[in-house]
Scaffold this motif. Structure first.
Motif, mmCIF file in Angstrom:
data_model
loop_
_atom_site.group_PDB
_atom_site.id
_atom_site.type_symbol
_atom_site.label_atom_id
_atom_site.label_comp_id
_atom_site.label_asym_id
_atom_site.label_seq_id
_atom_site.Cartn_x
_atom_site.Cartn_y
_atom_site.Cartn_z
ATOM 1 N N GLN B 54 -8.847 5.764 1.599
ATOM 2 C CA GLN B 54 -8.248 6.674 0.621
ATOM 3 C C GLN B 54 -6.796 6.972 0.966
ATOM 4 O O GLN B 54 -5.940 7.086 0.094
ATOM 5 C CB GLN B 54 -9.046 7.980 0.556
ATOM 6 N N ASP B 57 -4.680 4.040 0.101
ATOM 7 C CA ASP B 57 -4.616 3.938 -1.346
ATOM 8 C C ASP B 57 -3.599 4.923 -1.939
ATOM 9 O O ASP B 57 -2.861 4.596 -2.859
ATOM 10 C CB ASP B 57 -6.025 4.201 -1.894
ATOM 11 N N VAL B 58 -3.554 6.135 -1.400
ATOM 12 C CA VAL B 58 -2.717 7.169 -2.009
ATOM 13 C C VAL B 58 -1.284 7.137 -1.472
ATOM 14 O O VAL B 58 -0.372 7.678 -2.106
ATOM 15 C CB VAL B 58 -3.334 8.582 -1.798
ATOM 16 N N HIS B 71 -2.803 15.057 2.102
ATOM 17 C CA HIS B 71 -3.922 14.203 1.682
ATOM 18 C C HIS B 71 -4.779 13.813 2.886
ATOM 19 O O HIS B 71 -6.001 13.830 2.824
ATOM 20 C CB HIS B 71 -3.394 12.952 0.967
ATOM 21 N N SER B 74 -7.079 16.496 3.635
ATOM 22 C CA SER B 74 -8.198 16.548 2.687
ATOM 23 C C SER B 74 -9.252 15.491 3.001
ATOM 24 O O SER B 74 -10.442 15.759 2.965
ATOM 25 C CB SER B 74 -7.702 16.307 1.261
ATOM 26 N N TYR B 75 -8.790 14.295 3.316
ATOM 27 C CA TYR B 75 -9.749 13.204 3.569
ATOM 28 C C TYR B 75 -10.504 13.455 4.875
ATOM 29 O O TYR B 75 -11.713 13.242 4.948
ATOM 30 C CB TYR B 75 -9.047 11.850 3.647
#
Lengths: 528, 449
Positions: B54, B57-58, B71, B74-75
């Motif tokens: 993720q 990807d981001v 991020h 968050s992951y």
């Protein structure tokens, strides 16, 4: 075809698989079915009450892609026929309602089998009568089958349930009984599925039903009623009453109707609620209304979204079936950091959409349902002030009710395009300061049906999910395509009242509960 | 299905496989060791793996290092305790404002380094030096231009332009490369040095699974133009295959255009067969039928791959209630791969086989079988991916085989989807590379599927 319920009432529900249209033989099969259907058009749709059939056509349904083609010649029910149909239904309901639940469940499942056998033909019918493109038409048939199978199982579960607390010397029993006669007032946009769903829910719980299909799609309504009768629903228990709003109005006001299941516009829904609220003289019950109304559905796009994913999903949500789904996206609330890029690419992508006849596999966007719809959408666009930037795709020549897929930027906040459900292929793109600002906008709306969010931050997803008022919230995907059992569907606020269609609670709306409490003690001794 | 014992072939497969498995001692090979260990570490825990994917990807969509760190936080919050101490430390650093930007910068550096392993350069010009080096180390190359999804007509045209320029640039650069007969011809004739792989789905925004004609009509002119440029430049044009949603469109269009009079004399061209598809052998029937009917100056190259979209195909089919078009068991794909390998080798020189795999057994099997069929050593091409098959490419060159390295070129933003797929492949549970990195013994890795 034997159905699963027939063999074993406890088999698990699974959704009817849609056709794999990326394979050429599957497409060829549908095209054959359409050619075959065309040879049979127009279809007669008579008023059907018990064993009585009156076929004196008074209105037509036409192919929105080619309005010269008449799909059905239908007979509108008179107000006397409506009254008679309700009386016949009330009479027949007693025996139907007294049957064991398994019998009614089996009838639903057999009807699903009928639809399964006619899948290609019925998809072709939805293509012709409502200009549903093939994939959507096929999905509509599948969803109709799903509703029949899903509610058949639900009715058995409801019948089996006895969740009450028991004490020594006391027996508590919960039963559910049919309410009586249900009026089903169905829309044209899911001419098979939604009509089948509302009707099956009422029937399987023991009610009799008077079905009023949308005036644009009487032949689809007839097909569902035929399947139910072939599945074993007695003639008297289901009446087909084609016609316009007058037929629906008469049904709503009939004192012998107990439940009204409606899917359609907010204006009509509110009128039904008003009328149903005041009992007629001598009416000894309150009418229950289940109303699925529209939405003004927003998709929030955060700055970390992947536009490669967002754009196809937005095109699909806003323009598939020309935006004529209550779940369709009509507003995009996009983080200002990526708003320009999104708008730019969306404009380019808009021109890849091909508007054309529904039966053409190359069509992305079919015509809208009728000239009124087209006029309503075009007038909302015409009312936009000079500040708005409007981008429109091309439309073909020909007599179809085409509306060019449209993207609007800079629309005034009070314009119809921003505030009203247009039920057409129109999408606004509105920059916002961030996700929280977008949530404020969504929170300020009266309607709350579906919502979408594109974000790659799990914390953002949870934050928006926690505060969104909508009934169906879609994350990182298109906002349409709810399936019975998988995505029970229905809105909040002004978008409707009642439990979600295709969900476990839906059937409760068609029954009254009876609790029996029996003293099982005699002279201080338990008798059981 | 293939139960009859083939002791001679098996002995050859074992011998070839053992030789290829010897790790080289080049500086590049030694540098790869710690990187692989890192990926292997990541691969062990599914939640850490999901968090990493993720994040990768981001990354291009993040505004700055702090945003990336947010991020990451968050992951990692979803990983929980299973990630162990390194994850807990990273999560702490990503959470605290004082260290957040620093953490984000570190993450970005790590991602860039990882990307560089799989992606040769941002543009063909920037990749030129590296490509020349690869050639001088004895490997042929196919360049793939990474890009974002094509959603507009302009994006399709821009991709076509990039491909067109890349063909010319590559052909020009390749003229300066040192001669290497193994890489430049086989018994069927000469093989172009410059070789570009293109994706038809990037040439047109009109990919419609249920209306293949729309994409075909739109992409056909772009494809013809690229074929013309390739013919003029003396380059090979290879058309990649993607998911089932575009297969009919790509397959039909390519074969029909290559059969046009204009393209019978050239250029050298190829397509891809995916062994994970249950009907891949029927596709091969069609290809061989087409090749025997169609007179062309250079035979069609058929790149055999296992297929890179297994999860996507499987998930999509299950969600729709369809029979998945892909084999459910990995062993079925592997067996199918070997059956098709043999048929392709049998069909040479009607078609040119290019066996693309990182599975030692699959490669050794192809080599052993071609030897048994008495093909010349240069009549079989092996292919690997840049970043995943570097050791193999080196070993294949060392042992005298023609190995072509599929080499993506593009910037980080457009390369992210590719990168995520490669990472998934490298860390998935039934990955040959992961098995090998985890120390599975060579005999079991070389056993018949």
């Amino acid at each position: 075809m034997t159905s699963a319920v027939l063999d074993d009432p406890m088999t698990q529900f699974t959704n009817e698989p849609v056709r794999e249209l990326r394979r050429a033989p599957e497409r060829a099969r549908l095209e054959e079915a359409l050619a075959e259907l065309d040879r049979r058009l127009p279809i007669a749709v008579p008023v059907t009450i018990g064993a009585r059939v009156r076929d004196e056509p008074s209105f037509d349904s036409v192919d929105p892609s080619d309005p010269g083609r008449i799909v059905a010649r239908a007979t509108a029910a008179t107000s006397r026929e409506v009254e008679g149909a309700v009386r016949v239904a009330a009479e027949a309901q007693r025996e139907w309602g007294a049957r064991p639940a398994i019998e009614r469940a089996r009838a639903m499942s057999r009807a699903a089998g009928e639809l399964r056998e006619r899948r290609a033909e019925l998809a072709a019918l939805a293509v012709r009568e409502c200009a549903k493109p093939w994939s959507q038409a096929d999905a509509d048939v599948c969803e109709a089958i799903d509703f029949l199978e899903f509610y058949a199982r639900g009715a058995l579960a409801l019948d089996a349930a006895s969740p009450l607390i028991q004490m020594p010397g006391e027996r508590n029993t919960l039963r559910h009984r049919a309410r009586g006669v249900a009026a089903v007032i169905a829309p044209w946009n899911f001419p098979l599925a939604i009509l089948a769903g509302m009707t099956a829910a009422a029937l399987v719980t023991g009610n009799a039903v008077c079905v009023k299909p949308a005036e644009q799609s009487p032949a689809c309504g007839l097909a569902v009623v035929e399947a139910l009768r072939q599945g074993g629903v007695p003639d008297g228990v289901i009446a087909l009453l084609p016609g316009d709003g007058a037929v629906g109005g008469a049904l709503v006001e009939d004192p012998a109707v107990h439940t009204i299941a409606f899917t359609g516009s907010g204006a009509v829904g509110l009128e039904i609620l008003r009328k149903a609220a005041s009992p007629a003289a001598g009416q000894r019950h309150l009418k229950r209304v289940i109303a699925e109304m529209g939405g003004k559905n927003c998709v929030i796009v955060d700055a970390d979204a992947d536009l490669d994913e967002v754009i196809p999903a937005l095109l699909d949500s806003a323009f598939a079936f020309a935006g004529q789904k209550c779940s369709a996206a009509s507003r995009t609330l996009v983080h200002e950091r990526i708003a320009d890029e999104l708008l730019d690419r969306m404009r380019g992508a808009l021109h890849t959409l091909r508007v054309g006849p529904a039966e053409d596999f190359e069509t992305d966007v079919p015509p809208v349902i009728d000239p009124d719809a087209r006029a309503r959408i075009e007038s909302a666009l015409a009312d936009l002030g000079p500040g708005s930037e409007i981008e429109r795709a091309a439309v073909p020549a020909g007599p179809g009710y085409w509306v060019a897929p449209t993207i609007v930027a800079g629309a005034p906040a009070d314009s119809g395009v921003v505030t009203s459900e247009l039920f057409g292929p129109v999408l606004t793109i509105e920059p916002v300061a961030g996700v929280d600002a977008a949530c404020e906008i969504v929170d300020g709306l009266g309607q709350a049906l579906t919502g979408g969010l594109f974000s790659r931050d799990p914390a953002t997803i949870e934050r928006v999910a926690a505060r969104t008022p909508v009934g169906n919230f879609y994350v990182n995907r298109a906002t349409t395509g709810a399936m019975p059992g998988r995505q029970p569907f229905g809105g909040n606020r002004l978008s409707g009242m009642g439990f979600k269609a295709g969900g476990d609670e839906y059937l409760l709306q068609f029954v009254d509960a009876l609790v029996i409490t029996e003293n099982t003690v005699r002279h201080g001794l338990p008798i059981e | 299905m293939e139960v009859q014992a083939e002791p001679e072939l098996d002995a050859d497969i074992a011998e070839i496989g053992r030789s290829l498995a010897r790790r080289g001692h080049s500086a590049a090979a030694l540098k790869r060791v710690p990187q692989e260990r890192g990926l292997n570490l990541v691969g062990r825990d599914p939640k850490v793996r999901a968090a990493l994917l993720q994040l990768v990807d981001v990354a291009p969509a993040c505004e700055n290092a702090a945003d990336l760190a947010g991020h990451l936080n968050s992951y990692l919050g979803q990983v929980g305790d299973s990630g162990g101490r390194p994850v807990a430390i990273a999560a702490g650093a990503a959470r605290v404002p004082g260290t957040r930007a620093l953490t984000g910068q570190a993450a970005r550096v790590a991602i860039n380094r990882m990307a560089h392993r799989f992606i040769v350069g941002a543009t063909p010009e920037q990749a030129a030096g590296e490509l020349r080096l690869m050639w001088s180390h004895g490997n042929a190359i196919s360049v793939d231009l990474l890009g974002e999804a094509t959603l507009t007509e302009a994006e399709g045209a821009a991709y076509a332009d990039r491909c067109d320029r890349a063909l010319s640039t590559l052909a020009l650069d390749a003229r300066g490369w040192r001669a290497n007969p193994l890489l430049e011809s086989d018994a069927a004739g000469p093989l172009p040095r410059a070789n570009l792989s293109v994706k038809v789905t990037a040439l047109t925004p009109l990919v419609r699974p249920q209306a293949p004609g729309r994409g075909q009509r739109d992409a056909a002119e772009h494809l013809r133009r690229l074929l013309r440029t390739a013919a003029e430049a003396g380059a090979h044009l290879h058309v990649d295959m993607e998911s089932m949603d575009s297969r009919e469109m790509v397959f039909e269009m390519l074969l029909s255009i290559l059969a046009e009079d204009e393209f019978r004399s050239g250029p050298s061209a190829g397509l891809v067969l995916q062994a994970y598809l249950r009907d891949s052998e029927e596709m091969l029937d069609e290809i061989i039928g087409w090749a025997s009917r169609t007179e062309r100056a250079s035979p069609l190259t058929v790149r055999l791959v296992k297929g890179a979209y297994w999860d996507q195909e499987h998930i999509e089919a299950i969600q729709h209630g369809w029979v998945p078009p892909v084999w459910s068991e990995k062993a079925d794909s592997d067996r199918c791969f070997e059956r098709i390998t043999r048929r392709l080798i049998d069909a040479f020189p009607l078609v040119r086989p290019a066996i693309a795999s990182h599975n030692l057994r699959s490669l050794a099997h192809a080599i052993a079988y071609s030897r048994h069929r008495l093909l010349g050593i240069g009549d079989l091409e092996l292919q690997v991916l840049r970043g995943l098959g570097d050791d193999l490419a080196e070993a294949l060159a060392r042992d005298g085989y023609r190995a072509r390295v599929y080499s993506p070129v593009g910037d980080l933003v457009s390369g992210m989807a590719y990168l995520v797929r490669r990472l998934l492949e490298n860390t998935s549970n039934d990955s040959f590379l992961a098995d090998r990195a985890a120390g599975a013994d060579l005999d079991s890795l070389l056993a018949s599927p």
